[in-house]
Design a protein around this motif. Structure first.
Motif, PDB file in Angstrom:
ATOM      1  N   ALA A   1      -2.148  -7.104 -25.010  1.00  0.00           N
ATOM      2  CA  ALA A   1      -3.407  -6.368 -24.947  1.00  0.00           C
ATOM      3  C   ALA A   1      -4.496  -7.089 -25.734  1.00  0.00           C
ATOM      4  CB  ALA A   1      -3.214  -4.954 -25.475  1.00  0.00           C
ATOM      5  N   SER A   2      -4.136  -7.603 -26.937  1.00  0.00           N
ATOM      6  CA  SER A   2      -5.162  -8.276 -27.723  1.00  0.00           C
ATOM      7  C   SER A   2      -5.541  -9.621 -27.083  1.00  0.00           C
ATOM      8  CB  SER A   2      -4.733  -8.434 -29.182  1.00  0.00           C
ATOM      9  OG  SER A   2      -3.968  -9.590 -29.370  1.00  0.00           O
ATOM     10  N   ASN A   3      -4.599 -10.269 -26.431  1.00  0.00           N
ATOM     11  CA  ASN A   3      -4.926 -11.489 -25.661  1.00  0.00           C
ATOM     12  C   ASN A   3      -6.038 -11.200 -24.657  1.00  0.00           C
ATOM     13  OD1 ASN A   3      -2.982 -13.036 -26.883  1.00  0.00           O
ATOM     14  ND2 ASN A   3      -1.450 -12.770 -25.266  1.00  0.00           N
ATOM     15  N   ALA A   4      -5.933 -10.041 -24.025  1.00  0.00           N
ATOM     16  CA  ALA A   4      -6.856  -9.704 -22.948  1.00  0.00           C
ATOM     17  C   ALA A   4      -8.089  -8.947 -23.439  1.00  0.00           C
ATOM     18  CB  ALA A   4      -6.121  -8.869 -21.900  1.00  0.00           C
ATOM     19  N   GLY A   5      -8.096  -8.561 -24.713  1.00  0.00           N
ATOM     20  CA  GLY A   5      -9.231  -7.794 -25.235  1.00  0.00           C
ATOM     21  C   GLY A   5      -9.263  -6.358 -24.739  1.00  0.00           C
ATOM     22  N   ILE A   6      -8.083  -5.793 -24.580  1.00  0.00           N
ATOM     23  CA  ILE A   6      -7.977  -4.404 -24.108  1.00  0.00           C
ATOM     24  C   ILE A   6      -7.300  -3.561 -25.193  1.00  0.00           C
ATOM     25  CG2 ILE A   6      -6.942  -2.893 -22.353  1.00  0.00           C
ATOM     26  CD1 ILE A   6      -6.840  -5.407 -20.528  1.00  0.00           C
ATOM     27  N   PRO A   7      -7.953  -2.511 -25.669  1.00  0.00           N
ATOM     28  CA  PRO A   7      -7.272  -1.654 -26.654  1.00  0.00           C
ATOM     29  C   PRO A   7      -5.961  -1.137 -26.063  1.00  0.00           C
ATOM     30  CG  PRO A   7      -9.581  -1.028 -26.418  1.00  0.00           C
ATOM     31  CD  PRO A   7      -9.310  -2.044 -25.360  1.00  0.00           C
ATOM     32  N   ILE A   8      -4.904  -1.126 -26.871  1.00  0.00           N
ATOM     33  CA  ILE A   8      -3.562  -0.826 -26.369  1.00  0.00           C
ATOM     34  C   ILE A   8      -3.466   0.591 -25.777  1.00  0.00           C
ATOM     35  CG2 ILE A   8      -2.628  -0.095 -28.604  1.00  0.00           C
ATOM     36  CD1 ILE A   8      -0.727  -2.170 -26.005  1.00  0.00           C
ATOM     37  N   THR A   9      -4.363   1.491 -26.199  1.00  0.00           N
ATOM     38  CA  THR A   9      -4.315   2.862 -25.665  1.00  0.00           C
ATOM     39  C   THR A   9      -4.783   2.927 -24.206  1.00  0.00           C
ATOM     40  OG1 THR A   9      -6.188   3.078 -27.187  1.00  0.00           O
ATOM     41  CG2 THR A   9      -4.324   4.511 -27.565  1.00  0.00           C
ATOM     42  N   LEU A  10      -5.339   1.830 -23.684  1.00  0.00           N
ATOM     43  CA  LEU A  10      -5.733   1.825 -22.270  1.00  0.00           C
ATOM     44  C   LEU A  10      -4.582   1.360 -21.378  1.00  0.00           C
ATOM     45  CD1 LEU A  10      -9.407   0.460 -22.317  1.00  0.00           C
ATOM     46  CD2 LEU A  10      -8.601   2.813 -22.145  1.00  0.00           C
ATOM     47  N   ASP A  11      -3.501   0.866 -21.993  1.00  0.00           N
ATOM     48  CA  ASP A  11      -2.334   0.435 -21.221  1.00  0.00           C
ATOM     49  C   ASP A  11      -1.375   1.615 -21.080  1.00  0.00           C
ATOM     50  OD1 ASP A  11      -0.019  -0.626 -20.205  1.00  0.00           O
ATOM     51  OD2 ASP A  11       0.050  -2.346 -21.560  1.00  0.00           O
ATOM     52  N   LYS A  12      -1.375   2.214 -19.911  1.00  0.00           N
ATOM     53  CA  LYS A  12      -0.593   3.444 -19.690  1.00  0.00           C
ATOM     54  C   LYS A  12       0.918   3.180 -19.726  1.00  0.00           C
ATOM     55  CE  LYS A  12      -4.065   6.355 -18.719  1.00  0.00           C
ATOM     56  NZ  LYS A  12      -5.137   5.463 -19.195  1.00  0.00           N
ATOM     57  N   GLU A  13       1.301   1.917 -19.552  1.00  0.00           N
ATOM     58  CA  GLU A  13       2.721   1.575 -19.484  1.00  0.00           C
ATOM     59  C   GLU A  13       3.314   1.258 -20.864  1.00  0.00           C
ATOM     60  OE1 GLU A  13       4.242   1.182 -16.162  1.00  0.00           O
ATOM     61  OE2 GLU A  13       2.391   2.334 -15.852  1.00  0.00           O
ATOM     62  N   SER A  14       2.440   0.961 -21.819  1.00  0.00           N
ATOM     63  CA  SER A  14       2.914   0.453 -23.112  1.00  0.00           C
ATOM     64  C   SER A  14       3.491   1.553 -24.001  1.00  0.00           C
ATOM     65  CB  SER A  14       1.754  -0.229 -23.833  1.00  0.00           C
ATOM     66  OG  SER A  14       2.016  -0.315 -25.204  1.00  0.00           O
ATOM     67  N   ASP A  15       4.680   1.301 -24.543  1.00  0.00           N
ATOM     68  CA  ASP A  15       5.273   2.275 -25.467  1.00  0.00           C
ATOM     69  C   ASP A  15       4.411   2.429 -26.715  1.00  0.00           C
ATOM     70  OD1 ASP A  15       5.842  -0.349 -26.098  1.00  0.00           O
ATOM     71  OD2 ASP A  15       7.909   0.015 -26.735  1.00  0.00           O
ATOM     72  N   ALA A  16       3.829   1.300 -27.171  1.00  0.00           N
ATOM     73  CA  ALA A  16       2.966   1.368 -28.354  1.00  0.00           C
ATOM     74  C   ALA A  16       1.693   2.156 -28.032  1.00  0.00           C
ATOM     75  CB  ALA A  16       2.619  -0.033 -28.836  1.00  0.00           C
ATOM     76  N   GLY A  17       1.138   1.913 -26.849  1.00  0.00           N
ATOM     77  CA  GLY A  17      -0.063   2.637 -26.423  1.00  0.00           C
ATOM     78  C   GLY A  17       0.182   4.141 -26.373  1.00  0.00           C
ATOM     79  N   ILE A  18       1.332   4.518 -25.825  1.00  0.00           N
ATOM     80  CA  ILE A  18       1.690   5.940 -25.742  1.00  0.00           C
ATOM     81  C   ILE A  18       1.837   6.517 -27.157  1.00  0.00           C
ATOM     82  CG2 ILE A  18       3.497   7.554 -24.997  1.00  0.00           C
ATOM     83  CD1 ILE A  18       3.976   5.528 -22.620  1.00  0.00           C
ATOM     84  N   ALA A  19       2.470   5.730 -28.034  1.00  0.00           N
ATOM     85  CA  ALA A  19       2.646   6.195 -29.416  1.00  0.00           C
ATOM     86  C   ALA A  19       1.281   6.404 -30.091  1.00  0.00           C
ATOM     87  CB  ALA A  19       3.490   5.196 -30.206  1.00  0.00           C
ATOM     88  N   TYR A  20       0.323   5.511 -29.820  1.00  0.00           N
ATOM     89  CA  TYR A  20      -1.021   5.671 -30.392  1.00  0.00           C
ATOM     90  C   TYR A  20      -1.713   6.909 -29.838  1.00  0.00           C
ATOM     91  CZ  TYR A  20      -1.556   1.407 -33.184  1.00  0.00           C
ATOM     92  OH  TYR A  20      -1.454   0.452 -34.163  1.00  0.00           O
ATOM     93  N   LEU A  21      -1.527   7.189 -28.549  1.00  0.00           N
ATOM     94  CA  LEU A  21      -2.128   8.403 -27.974  1.00  0.00           C
ATOM     95  C   LEU A  21      -1.545   9.644 -28.640  1.00  0.00           C
ATOM     96  CD1 LEU A  21      -2.325   7.474 -24.170  1.00  0.00           C
ATOM     97  CD2 LEU A  21      -4.227   7.671 -25.793  1.00  0.00           C
ATOM     98  N   GLU A  22      -0.266   9.573 -28.985  1.00  0.00           N
ATOM     99  CA  GLU A  22       0.359  10.701 -29.694  1.00  0.00           C
ATOM    100  C   GLU A  22      -0.218  10.840 -31.101  1.00  0.00           C
ATOM    101  OE1 GLU A  22       4.684  10.526 -27.441  1.00  0.00           O
ATOM    102  OE2 GLU A  22       4.574  10.163 -29.596  1.00  0.00           O
ATOM    103  N   VAL A  23      -0.524   9.695 -31.715  1.00  0.00           N
ATOM    104  CA  VAL A  23      -1.143   9.711 -33.043  1.00  0.00           C
ATOM    105  C   VAL A  23      -2.494  10.426 -32.963  1.00  0.00           C
ATOM    106  CG1 VAL A  23      -2.314   8.225 -34.732  1.00  0.00           C
ATOM    107  CG2 VAL A  23       0.028   7.706 -34.007  1.00  0.00           C
ATOM    108  N   VAL A  24      -3.266  10.098 -31.923  1.00  0.00           N
ATOM    109  CA  VAL A  24      -4.575  10.732 -31.738  1.00  0.00           C
ATOM    110  C   VAL A  24      -4.395  12.240 -31.563  1.00  0.00           C
ATOM    111  CG1 VAL A  24      -6.572  10.916 -30.202  1.00  0.00           C
ATOM    112  CG2 VAL A  24      -5.655   8.656 -30.805  1.00  0.00           C
ATOM    113  N   ALA A  25      -3.425  12.627 -30.718  1.00  0.00           N
ATOM    114  CA  ALA A  25      -3.182  14.055 -30.474  1.00  0.00           C
ATOM    115  C   ALA A  25      -2.820  14.767 -31.783  1.00  0.00           C
ATOM    116  CB  ALA A  25      -2.061  14.223 -29.451  1.00  0.00           C
TER     117      ALA A  25
END
Lengths: 268, 92
Positions: free
Chosen positions: A219-243
């Motif tokens: 994600a950082s290679n591409a300049g995309i915040p990880i929370t925009l990657d719906k497939e990423s386990d880390a992204g999902i974990a961050y969305l849970e952090v926000v919740a």
């Protein structure tokens, strides 16, 4: 009333910028007016992680010095509504951020935004103190590793002594622990500190655990915040952090029942 | 060899070692934290105290000793002033 959140850690390389980008994006995805500020003067990188490095014209220090307006410096994210980035300056002058200047910019941002996320530089010097000084809440990013945990403890000490809320005897900053680069298997094998261990040592509520994941680097290679990657386990974990940050209990995931045990005992 | 290893007590996991080391270092860091505000004031307080005592008794700088100790939730300021023998002027 706008909330100022500092993302801090003491130690470098634990995931402050990744977290700032992911967390701010997550808040904006939930419809909140959000701005994320890079406090790492001289070593700006948030713009790269957010993928807007070629759109930087004016920066934080320019705004403080009156060389550009706040509106000129704020970069609107092209993917997420309500999300803005205030980039750091590349100047070598470490004292370019003054307490008065930072206060003035934050005051202006408070009128426009609901959440102001401050991405702190590593260390315990001027820049880190500027990033935490006006905070209402703090995310302390920690790796399950001795030097990171020790530095986090130092930062917790500074949050309770060197910030506006401490100096002016106001209600203390709300502190949350965010464990990153967590590897379940190594914890099970006994060669990595567990979330429970780190939680016990630092004794602040745990907001979430982000698993070590190859998608973070992609994600950082591409300049995309990880929370925009719906497939990423880390992204999902961050969305849970926000919740969880917004006071919700995210749906329980299988195999992670011990996480919820930690959260329910610490957060309620 | 294998048999010997089997009987030897299993060493702690490195994560357990890490936790124990961190608990010690963090406790130490925290004990240094609390009293720092008072610690910073000690030298000045010591000078002021010396001045007051000297109005009545001749004493050296080293004869006023101060330190802060933590006892549970409260801090104790310990002041030790040693008076040289026969130093008090009884006429005053």
């Amino acid at each position: 009333m706008a909330k100022i959140i500092v993302v801090t850690s003491g130690k470098g390389g634990v995931g402050k910028t990744t977290t700032s980008a992911a967390f701010a994006t997550g808040l904006a995805l939930r419809g909140y007016q959000t701005v994320v500020i890079d406090f790492d003067v001289g070593l700006r990188n948030l713009d790269l992680v957010m993928g807007c490095e070629r759109r930087v014209v004016y920066d934080f220090v320019n705004v403080i010095n009156g060389e550009g307006s706040l509106n000129q410096a704020l970069i609107k994210d092209r993917r997420v509504e309500n999300l803005y980035i205030l980039p750091a300056s590349q100047t070598r002058d470490k004292d370019a951020l003054t307490l008065k200047g930072v206060a003035r910019v934050l005051e202006a941002l408070r009128k426009r935004f609901e959440y102001i996320v401050c991405d702190s530089p590593a260390g315990i010097e001027h820049g880190a103190i500027m990033a935490m000084y006006f905070a209402d809440e703090a995310l302390i990013v920690t790796n399950p590793e001795v030097s990171s945990v020790r530095d986090s403890d130092r930062i917790i000490g500074m949050l309770s002594s060197k910030t506006r809320r401490a100096v002016q005897n106001m209600q203390p900053i709300k502190e949350y622990l965010l464990l990153t680069r967590y590897i379940d298997k190594r914890v099970d094998r006994g060669d990595m500190l567990s979330a429970k261990d780190v939680g016990e040592i630092l004794a602040i509520p745990m907001l979430g655990i982000i698993p070590e994941s190859p998608t973070v680097l992609q994600a950082s290679n591409a300049g995309i915040p990880i929370t925009l990657d719906k497939e990423s386990d880390a992204g999902i974990a961050y969305l849970e952090v926000v919740a969880r940050f917004l006071g919700e209990e995210p749906p329980e995931r299988e195999k992670k029942s011990f996480f919820t045990r930690i959260f329910s005992s610490k957060l309620t | 060899m294998r048999v010997l290893e089997f009987f030897r007590s299993k060493p702690d996991s490195t994560a357990t070692v890490a936790k124990e080391r961190l608990q010690i270092i963090v406790a130490h860091q925290r004990s240094n934290r609390g009293s720092s505000a008072l610690d910073a004031l000690l030298p000045k307080m010591q000078r002021d105290l010396l001045e007051v005592v000297r109005k009545y008794v001749e004493i050296d700088n080293e004869q006023v000793k101060m330190r802060v100790e933590k006892e549970g939730n409260c801090e104790v300021l310990e002041v030790n002033i040693t008076l040289p023998e026969g130093s008090v002027n009884k006429n005053e």
